[in-house]
Design an enzyme around this catalytic site. Sequence first.
Site, PDB file in Angstrom:
ATOM      1  N   LYS A  52       0.846  -1.206   0.000  1.00 21.92           N
ATOM      2  CA  LYS A  52       0.000   0.000   0.000  1.00 21.92           C
ATOM      3  C   LYS A  52       0.879   1.253   0.000  1.00 21.92           C
ATOM      4  O   LYS A  52       0.617   2.206  -0.744  1.00 21.92           O
ATOM      5  CB  LYS A  52      -0.955  -0.018   1.203  1.00 21.92           C
ATOM      6  CG  LYS A  52      -2.039  -1.086   1.084  1.00 21.92           C
ATOM      7  CD  LYS A  52      -2.887  -1.266   2.352  1.00 21.92           C
ATOM      8  CE  LYS A  52      -3.848  -2.441   2.189  1.00 21.92           C
ATOM      9  NZ  LYS A  52      -4.675  -2.718   3.374  1.00 21.92           N
ATOM     10  N   GLN A  96      -4.592  -1.629   9.712  1.00 20.82           N
ATOM     11  CA  GLN A  96      -4.576  -2.954   9.081  1.00 20.82           C
ATOM     12  C   GLN A  96      -5.157  -4.003  10.035  1.00 20.82           C
ATOM     13  O   GLN A  96      -4.812  -4.050  11.217  1.00 20.82           O
ATOM     14  CB  GLN A  96      -3.128  -3.309   8.673  1.00 20.82           C
ATOM     15  CG  GLN A  96      -2.986  -4.583   7.859  1.00 20.82           C
ATOM     16  CD  GLN A  96      -3.627  -4.504   6.461  1.00 20.82           C
ATOM     17  OE1 GLN A  96      -3.805  -3.438   5.893  1.00 20.82           O
ATOM     18  NE2 GLN A  96      -3.980  -5.658   5.920  1.00 20.82           N
ATOM     19  N   ASP A 119     -10.883   2.942   4.334  1.00 23.69           N
ATOM     20  CA  ASP A 119     -11.245   1.522   4.232  1.00 23.69           C
ATOM     21  C   ASP A 119     -12.763   1.356   4.155  1.00 23.69           C
ATOM     22  O   ASP A 119     -13.253   0.284   3.780  1.00 23.69           O
ATOM     23  CB  ASP A 119     -10.764   0.765   5.478  1.00 23.69           C
ATOM     24  CG  ASP A 119      -9.485  -0.026   5.244  1.00 23.69           C
ATOM     25  OD1 ASP A 119      -9.255  -0.454   4.105  1.00 23.69           O
ATOM     26  OD2 ASP A 119      -8.729  -0.208   6.222  1.00 23.69           O
TER      27      ASP A 119
HETATM   28  N1  GUN Z   1      -7.040  -6.910   6.245  1.00 29.22           N
HETATM   29  C1  GUN Z   1      -7.390  -7.589   5.130  1.00 29.22           C
HETATM   30  N2  GUN Z   1      -7.888  -6.752   4.190  1.00 29.22           N
HETATM   31  C2  GUN Z   1      -7.866  -5.517   4.726  1.00 29.22           C
HETATM   32  C3  GUN Z   1      -8.247  -4.233   4.230  1.00 29.22           C
HETATM   33  O1  GUN Z   1      -8.739  -4.069   3.104  1.00 29.22           O
HETATM   34  N3  GUN Z   1      -8.057  -3.201   5.097  1.00 29.22           N
HETATM   35  C4  GUN Z   1      -7.544  -3.364   6.349  1.00 29.22           C
HETATM   36  N4  GUN Z   1      -7.416  -2.282   7.119  1.00 29.22           N
HETATM   37  N5  GUN Z   1      -7.190  -4.545   6.833  1.00 29.22           N
HETATM   38  C5  GUN Z   1      -7.344  -5.607   6.017  1.00 29.22           C
END
Ligand code: GUN
Length: 292
Positions: A52, A96, A119
């Site tokens: 990311k 995350q 998100d």
């Molecule tokens: N863990 C797995 N997929 C995601 C996501 O799209 N965002 C976040 N914050 N954690 C995740």
Amino acid sequence: MILLDGKKTSQQVKEEIAAEVKAIRESGGKTPHLAAVIVGNNGASMTYVNHKVKACQMVGFNSSLIHLNEYITEEELLIKIEGLNKNEEIDGFIVQLPLPDHIDEQVILLAIDPIKDVDGFHPTNVGKMALEFPTFIPATPFGILELLKRYSISTDGQHVVVVGRSNIVGKPISVLLSQKADYGNATVTITHSKTRNLTDITKTADIIIMALGVPGFLKGDMVKDGAVIIDVGITRVKDETKKSGFRLSGDVDFETVSVKASHITPVPGGVGPMTIAMLLKNTLLTRTMKRI
Ligand code: GUN
């Protein structure tokens, strides 16, 4: 069979975002800034977050990676989140998931300012999504919709079977695909680990979205000829032949399913890269998102 190339498609999305960033800068605007919080040292989570951050650099965003010790308390994490909520330099941020067991995920998600919640996990934003208010669509479902759109795969009147009911993928994609909207209007069946006669259901699907997290679960004999297969699974499976000691496996048994499918996403290189591109898109959207 057509391979739904998430790597190539996400590259196109990122190029479009990079052009927008350039235009913002040239008109004297502020460079978008995405922050990511990670707690602990989960290998897969660290890899995702690093991807990311790297993607931010590719499109010209500023980024911050906030890596916190796995023993941080819930209170300390809440203080960090409050800091990000207040920091005017940061347009959007993510925490995350998963978090360590001693931290209550719901408490943390509720603490994120919905206007910075790129998100789309805050209950306010989930509610807005369900009611078709403008909001941040969670990046993985957003990425699936974008992939379908760019390959001109209509969902109108199609029977979509979603396998998995997570808050991150299964629930939101089911809601989105059944809405009265472009790339909606589907008849959606949501299934999960307690569903009986799953094969009877998947065999009637025009589109199958696998988001279960069980490697190779969907086999060729569970799929009708010509179905579109979207594989969201991405599990690390031990593989001594790899330098890392593992390989990434989707929820779809590619060998037996790909011979029946009209379209299929590979793993890796399918939904994963699209998720990252759409997170960047959401970060750009913070510029126009209204606090309502
Ligand atoms: N863990 C797995 N997929 C995601 C996501 O799209 N965002 C976040 N914050 N954690 C995740």
